[in-house]
Design an enzyme around this catalytic site. Sequence first.
Site, PDB file in Angstrom:
ATOM      1  N   HIS A 168       6.623  -2.181   4.437  1.00  0.00           N
ATOM      2  CA  HIS A 168       6.151  -0.704   4.325  1.00  0.00           C
ATOM      3  C   HIS A 168       5.165  -0.400   5.577  1.00  0.00           C
ATOM      4  O   HIS A 168       4.971   0.790   5.801  1.00  0.00           O
ATOM      5  CB  HIS A 168       5.711  -0.483   3.192  1.00  0.00           C
ATOM      6  CG  HIS A 168       4.305  -1.154   2.798  1.00  0.00           C
ATOM      7  ND1 HIS A 168       4.331  -2.116   1.941  1.00  0.00           N
ATOM      8  CD2 HIS A 168       3.338  -0.593   3.039  1.00  0.00           C
ATOM      9  CE1 HIS A 168       2.999  -2.375   1.774  1.00  0.00           C
ATOM     10  NE2 HIS A 168       2.406  -1.201   2.344  1.00  0.00           N
ATOM     11  N   ASP A 199       9.541  -6.834   0.976  1.00  0.00           N
ATOM     12  CA  ASP A 199       8.478  -6.041   1.577  1.00  0.00           C
ATOM     13  C   ASP A 199       7.545  -6.765   2.793  1.00  0.00           C
ATOM     14  O   ASP A 199       6.275  -7.060   2.750  1.00  0.00           O
ATOM     15  CB  ASP A 199       7.417  -5.586   0.598  1.00  0.00           C
ATOM     16  CG  ASP A 199       6.370  -4.428   1.012  1.00  0.00           C
ATOM     17  OD1 ASP A 199       6.649  -3.952   2.381  1.00  0.00           O
ATOM     18  OD2 ASP A 199       5.600  -3.896   0.388  1.00  0.00           O
ATOM     19  N   SER A 277      -2.567  -4.072   3.179  1.00  0.00           N
ATOM     20  CA  SER A 277      -1.298  -4.183   3.477  1.00  0.00           C
ATOM     21  C   SER A 277      -0.728  -5.283   4.533  1.00  0.00           C
ATOM     22  O   SER A 277      -1.343  -4.907   5.462  1.00  0.00           O
ATOM     23  CB  SER A 277      -0.344  -3.043   3.526  1.00  0.00           C
ATOM     24  OG  SER A 277      -0.083  -2.370   2.263  1.00  0.00           O
TER      25      SER A 277
END
Length: 596
Positions: A168, A199, A277
Amino acid sequence: MLVSRSCAAAHTAFRRLRLTDNPLGRSSRALFSHHSPFNNPIQSPFARSVISYFSSGISCSGFCSSWIKLYSTCSISNSILAADASATPTTGIENGEADEEAGNYVPMQYGAIPEEYSAIELALDSVVKIFTVASSPSYFLPWQNKSQRETMGSGFVIPGRKILTNAHVVADHTFVLVRKHGSPTKYRAEVQAVGHECDLAILVVENEEFWEGMSFLELGDTPFLQEAVAVVGYPQGGDNISVTKGVVSRVEPTQYVHGATQLLAIQIDAAINPGNSGGPAIMGDKVVGVAFQNLSGAENIGYIIPVPVIKHFIAGVQETGDYVGFCSLGLSCQPTENAQLRDHFKMRPGLTGILVSRINPLSDAYRVLKKDDIILSFDGSTIANDGTVSFRNRERITFDHLVSMKKPNETAEIKVLRNGEEHDFSVTLRPIEPLVPVHQFDKLPSYFIFAGLVFIPLTQPFLHEYGEDWYNTSPRRLCERALRELPKKAGEQLVILSQVLMDDINTGYERLAELQVKKVNGIQVNNLKHLRQLVEDSFKGSVRFDLDDERVIVLNYDSAKLATARILKRHRIPHTMSSDLIDEQTLSEVELACSK
């Protein structure tokens, strides 16, 4: 894994997840679209179906009444940071913990470095900050993109001079830069492989200067409960690297917001904030996970992708050069915890298992299994009546984890109880595409325009365009089909009339938008490319479209072709169809229509 990615898990719609990258303008498309930086509902094929599911395909009835919000944690763009500059900054440390944190600080530059900090020192030469410029397509106007946006996240170097990060962080990217710790220079990076379901993504940097002084981190094992981990990355609130500490709270399959799948994940109590992230979670001198999402409204509940999932992703890329996906049995199953249910299906005392409710026709299990079979074991692991198997030290985990860790085209041995008799079957496992795609990252939408009628394949991203509450605001019939219908054959799509670009030729048909196209000239439509071919084959006479509710559209072919050219020009649409529908035979026709 039943409809694993298309209908099973319903109430995860009540679960809203936040990814750990910058949500600025980014639609994570896991369950619901998120439009504000800190309110990103997930989008998923399972939104609000009355089922909590195991991604392997176990689905059981029951609502999830709490509004749990999981969010991705990527850092916000510079423009947003500037806008927030006037806001009062917070330390992120509450209840008087600031003094304690300060007291625990050990300056690494003086004297001997404690063992617990050696891994962090190693990470400083491996963890990088990632800057992404991305532009997502518009599904209401599939011939154009939305405005570009900037996001930031983290990543780290792995063996082979590659950078591992979250999918993402780089989804729908147009330009990617990376910056290493202590350097003012940003280097161009290319995305080598992306696995949106898990992901994860791999980046490569060609500039040799970037690799000077860089070291790689090695993958470890799945940590046990209460083991301490440190999360390293570049969260919001500053520009330099950050380290947070916590312990492992839980290890179990969890909803992955970005890919709308359920895979193994580790819950930790370390702070994972926007910007984290893709950063590593370190234990000792090894990486035990990748930070990717957190739980909104809770104190320090974050999630990391565990090593088994990471290794599965990397191994597939190394063997094939691209992402290979995660396998599915293609089943929807029901727990057999009720004694009367077990008696009805002749389960003797001591036998445990789950009841097969539906089988995806595209799966290999469709060849050997039947509805009302009881699956007793998978590859020798006994399945309990609640669908779980033994996992490590007195822990239990849904058996779909065993399925998802299989490589594509591997076989699994399944023991089944059928009419009171036990049978052994071998099933070949492979990833299974849902009838209605859950996400379409890094892809351009397909479309075909004829006389102002815009035809597209139904996808969940199209439904997400109806807003955050898309489950209630999108066309009900399309939503239900997206969440529950199974494909009958490979390559099948649900083709819909998304809108009507008004012109004299289509007057009176504008109210027929948002209906599924069933037939063209009496022939059943398989997919959008098939519809285009059926229309092009009608060069003599009229073209008839049969839609939902027995609605009919009839157009004169020659008049429609002429009208198509002027409608494209009026709306500044470059082509009558998307590039994936164009073949050599129709290329010249498309160019001719667009030039008129």
